[in-house]
Design a protein around this motif. Structure first.
Motif, PDB file in Angstrom:
ATOM      1  N   LEU A 166       0.864  -1.177   0.000  1.00  0.00           N
ATOM      2  CA  LEU A 166       0.000   0.000   0.000  1.00  0.00           C
ATOM      3  C   LEU A 166       0.899   1.225   0.000  1.00  0.00           C
ATOM      4  O   LEU A 166       1.673   1.444   0.946  1.00  0.00           O
ATOM      5  N   LEU A 167       0.821   2.027  -1.069  1.00  0.00           N
ATOM      6  CA  LEU A 167       1.646   3.218  -1.215  1.00  0.00           C
ATOM      7  C   LEU A 167       0.844   4.459  -0.853  1.00  0.00           C
ATOM      8  O   LEU A 167      -0.307   4.604  -1.282  1.00  0.00           O
ATOM      9  N   ASP A 168       1.444   5.370  -0.084  1.00  0.00           N
ATOM     10  CA  ASP A 168       0.742   6.583   0.325  1.00  0.00           C
ATOM     11  C   ASP A 168       0.886   7.663  -0.750  1.00  0.00           C
ATOM     12  O   ASP A 168       1.600   7.473  -1.751  1.00  0.00           O
ATOM     13  N   PRO A 169       0.225   8.818  -0.591  1.00  0.00           N
ATOM     14  CA  PRO A 169       0.276   9.851  -1.636  1.00  0.00           C
ATOM     15  C   PRO A 169       1.676  10.379  -1.930  1.00  0.00           C
ATOM     16  O   PRO A 169       1.923  10.941  -3.002  1.00  0.00           O
ATOM     17  N   GLN A 170       2.606  10.220  -0.983  1.00  0.00           N
ATOM     18  CA  GLN A 170       3.986  10.666  -1.206  1.00  0.00           C
ATOM     19  C   GLN A 170       4.855   9.577  -1.831  1.00  0.00           C
ATOM     20  O   GLN A 170       6.043   9.780  -2.068  1.00  0.00           O
ATOM     21  N   GLY A 171       4.266   8.399  -2.072  1.00  0.00           N
ATOM     22  CA  GLY A 171       5.005   7.314  -2.687  1.00  0.00           C
ATOM     23  C   GLY A 171       5.719   6.403  -1.709  1.00  0.00           C
ATOM     24  O   GLY A 171       6.410   5.471  -2.118  1.00  0.00           O
ATOM     25  N   ARG A 172       5.566   6.648  -0.403  1.00  0.00           N
ATOM     26  CA  ARG A 172       6.157   5.769   0.595  1.00  0.00           C
ATOM     27  C   ARG A 172       5.247   4.559   0.811  1.00  0.00           C
ATOM     28  O   ARG A 172       4.036   4.612   0.543  1.00  0.00           O
ATOM     29  N   ILE A 173       5.824   3.470   1.285  1.00  0.00           N
ATOM     30  CA  ILE A 173       5.035   2.278   1.582  1.00  0.00           C
ATOM     31  C   ILE A 173       4.392   2.455   2.950  1.00  0.00           C
ATOM     32  O   ILE A 173       5.089   2.545   3.964  1.00  0.00           O
ATOM     33  N   ASP A 174       3.077   2.541   2.969  1.00  0.00           N
ATOM     34  CA  ASP A 174       2.343   2.701   4.226  1.00  0.00           C
ATOM     35  C   ASP A 174       2.259   1.386   4.983  1.00  0.00           C
ATOM     36  O   ASP A 174       2.413   1.345   6.212  1.00  0.00           O
ATOM     37  N   ASN A 175       2.007   0.298   4.252  1.00  0.00           N
ATOM     38  CA  ASN A 175       1.896  -1.010   4.877  1.00  0.00           C
ATOM     39  C   ASN A 175       2.067  -2.094   3.824  1.00  0.00           C
ATOM     40  O   ASN A 175       2.060  -1.824   2.618  1.00  0.00           O
ATOM     41  N   ALA A 176       2.219  -3.318   4.297  1.00  0.00           N
ATOM     42  CA  ALA A 176       2.411  -4.454   3.397  1.00  0.00           C
ATOM     43  C   ALA A 176       1.781  -5.697   3.995  1.00  0.00           C
ATOM     44  O   ALA A 176       1.465  -5.744   5.189  1.00  0.00           O
ATOM     45  N   GLY A 177       1.587  -6.683   3.146  1.00  0.00           N
ATOM     46  CA  GLY A 177       1.114  -7.988   3.580  1.00  0.00           C
ATOM     47  C   GLY A 177       1.870  -9.053   2.820  1.00  0.00           C
ATOM     48  O   GLY A 177       2.165  -8.888   1.632  1.00  0.00           O
ATOM     49  N   LYS A 178       2.203 -10.148   3.492  1.00  0.00           N
ATOM     50  CA  LYS A 178       3.016 -11.192   2.876  1.00  0.00           C
ATOM     51  C   LYS A 178       2.355 -12.545   3.071  1.00  0.00           C
ATOM     52  O   LYS A 178       1.802 -12.832   4.138  1.00  0.00           O
ATOM     53  N   ALA A 179       2.420 -13.382   2.041  1.00  0.00           N
ATOM     54  CA  ALA A 179       1.894 -14.744   2.135  1.00  0.00           C
ATOM     55  C   ALA A 179       2.594 -15.632   1.122  1.00  0.00           C
ATOM     56  O   ALA A 179       2.976 -15.170   0.035  1.00  0.00           O
ATOM     57  N   THR A 180       2.784 -16.894   1.456  1.00  0.00           N
ATOM     58  CA  THR A 180       3.193 -17.873   0.452  1.00  0.00           C
ATOM     59  C   THR A 180       2.002 -18.154  -0.448  1.00  0.00           C
ATOM     60  O   THR A 180       0.865 -17.744  -0.150  1.00  0.00           O
ATOM     61  N   ILE A 181       2.216 -18.866  -1.536  1.00  0.00           N
ATOM     62  CA  ILE A 181       1.095 -19.218  -2.399  1.00  0.00           C
ATOM     63  C   ILE A 181       0.093 -20.073  -1.630  1.00  0.00           C
ATOM     64  O   ILE A 181      -1.127 -19.844  -1.709  1.00  0.00           O
ATOM     65  N   ALA A 182       0.586 -21.037  -0.863  1.00  0.00           N
ATOM     66  CA  ALA A 182      -0.318 -21.896  -0.092  1.00  0.00           C
ATOM     67  C   ALA A 182      -1.126 -21.089   0.916  1.00  0.00           C
ATOM     68  O   ALA A 182      -2.335 -21.315   1.091  1.00  0.00           O
ATOM     69  N   GLU A 183      -0.484 -20.147   1.590  1.00  0.00           N
ATOM     70  CA  GLU A 183      -1.194 -19.306   2.561  1.00  0.00           C
ATOM     71  C   GLU A 183      -2.232 -18.429   1.875  1.00  0.00           C
ATOM     72  O   GLU A 183      -3.345 -18.251   2.385  1.00  0.00           O
ATOM     73  N   ALA A 184      -1.875 -17.877   0.707  1.00  0.00           N
ATOM     74  CA  ALA A 184      -2.805 -17.012  -0.018  1.00  0.00           C
ATOM     75  C   ALA A 184      -4.011 -17.796  -0.516  1.00  0.00           C
ATOM     76  O   ALA A 184      -5.148 -17.308  -0.474  1.00  0.00           O
TER      77      ALA A 184
END
Length: 282
Positions: A227-245
C-alpha cells in the motif's frame, strides 16, 4: 511496540557483480530471522540473471550505490543500518491492513492474486496498491550467478561466513533469498486502486494475474502486497506464500486490471545473465 497490523518493507539494491553486496545478503537474512512477523525484504537485483528491469529502474532513483537499502521507500541507507528506520516505521499505525488471496493452477502455472486492503483510517484515490513476487532459495548456473565477495580472506572483517569464501563465490555454492521476481502493475502502483473517498471500515481489492515460469519453485514464492501513500512511501504491506494465499481465499475486485506472463521477463533476464557472463569472462 508494533502498530497493529503493521509490516515494514526493505527493498535492497544488489547484484552478483558487487563485492560488497554480500553484506546486504547477511543483514537481510538477519532481519528476516529476527523480525519476520513485522518485516519483509525484497532483494532487487541489478546487472545479473535475476534482474527485473522495471524494478531495478524504479529503485535506481532512490539509491546512490550498491548495496543500498530503503525502508518503506525512505532514505537510502547501508543494509547494516536498516534497524533505526525499521523501528520508527514499525510504530506508525497503517492506513489499512493487507490480505493476499490467490488461486493457483499448477498445470497452467497461472497465479491469480487478490490484494485486499481493509481500511482502519480514511484515505483517498492518491493511495495505490501494488503486488510483488519474491522467491527464496534461488540457485543458478554460469558465471552470472557467481557472487563477487569483497570479504574474502577476512581483510575487511567478518561477514556471516563470507570471509571464509573465495573472492568469486561459485554459483554452485550460492543460494539467493528474497529475490524480486516481479512487481505489478508498476513500481509506483495502480493509479486507480481506490475511489476519491475511502472511509474507515471499507475494503478495496486489486486483482493481478501472473503466469509463472517453469523454472520458478512455487513453494518458494512469496506474494507481497504493498500500500503506497500519496507521497510514494510504503504505508503497509502484507506477505503470504502461495499456499497461505490460497487458504486465505481469492477475493474478486471490480475487474482484473493487470496480467503478466513472466516467461518473457525470465528469458530477458537470462539474456542479461549471458551478457554479464561474457563481460566477466572477457
Amino acid at each position: 511496540i508494533p502498530a497493529v497490523g503493521k509490516m515494514v518493507i526493505t527493498e535492497e539494491g544488489t547484484g552478483t557483480w558487487c563485492g560488497w553486496c554480500v553484506r546486504g545478503a547477511v543483514y537481510m537474512d538477519f532481519m528476516h530471522h529476527k523480525y519476520d512477523k513485522y518485516w519483509t525484504g525484497i532483494a532487487v537485483h541489478n546487472g545479473d540473471p535475476m534482474t527485473v528491469v522495471e524494478y531495478d529502474s524504479g529503485i535506481g532513483a532512490f539509491i546512490g550505490g550498491y548495496p543500498s537499502a530503503i525502508v518503506d521507500r525512505g532514505t537510502d541507507v547501508d543494509p547494516s543500518g536498516m534497524s533505526p528506520d525499521f523501528f520508527t516505521r514499525l510504530q506508525i499505525p497503517p492506513v489499512a491492513t493487507l490480505i493476499n488471496g490467490a488461486t493457483w493452477d499448477p498445470t497452467s502455472r497461472i497465479l491469480n492474486v487478490s490484494v485486499k486492503a481493509d481500511f482502519a483510517l480514511a484515505a483517498n484515490s492518491s493511495y495505490k496498491l501494488a503486488c510483488v513476487l519474491t522467491e527464496d532459495d534461488v540457485t543458478g548456473t554460469g558465471s552470472g550467478y557467481n557472487q563477487s565477495n569483497a570479504y574474502a580472506g577476512g581483510g575487511n572483517g567478518v561477514m556471516g561466513g563470507f570471509e571464509l569464501l573465495p573472492s568469486s563465490v561459485p554459483a554452485a555454492q550460492m543460494v539467493y533469498d528474497h529475490v524480486a521476481r516481479a512487481i505489478a502493475p508498476s513500481f509506483t502502483g495502480e493509479a486507480n486502486s481506490f475511489p476519491a473517498t475511502v472511509l474507515a471500515g471499507q475494503s478495496h481489492t486489486l486483482n493481478i494475474s501472473f503466469t509463472l515460469p517453469a523454472t520458478w519453485d512455487e513453494n518458494s514464492i512469496n506474494i507481497i502486497g504493498l500500500l503506497l501513500d500519496p507521497q510514494g512511501r510504503i504505508d503497509n504491506a502484507g506477505k503470504a506464500t502461495i499456499a497461505e494465499a490460497v487458504a486465505n481465499g481469492y477475493v474478486a475486485g471490480l475487474s482484473t486490471i493487470y496480467g503478466e506472463n513472466l516467461d518473457t521477463l525470465a528469458a530477458y533476464a537470462n539474456r542479461i545473465g549471458k551478457l554479464v557472463s561474457k563481460i566477466q569472462g572477457a
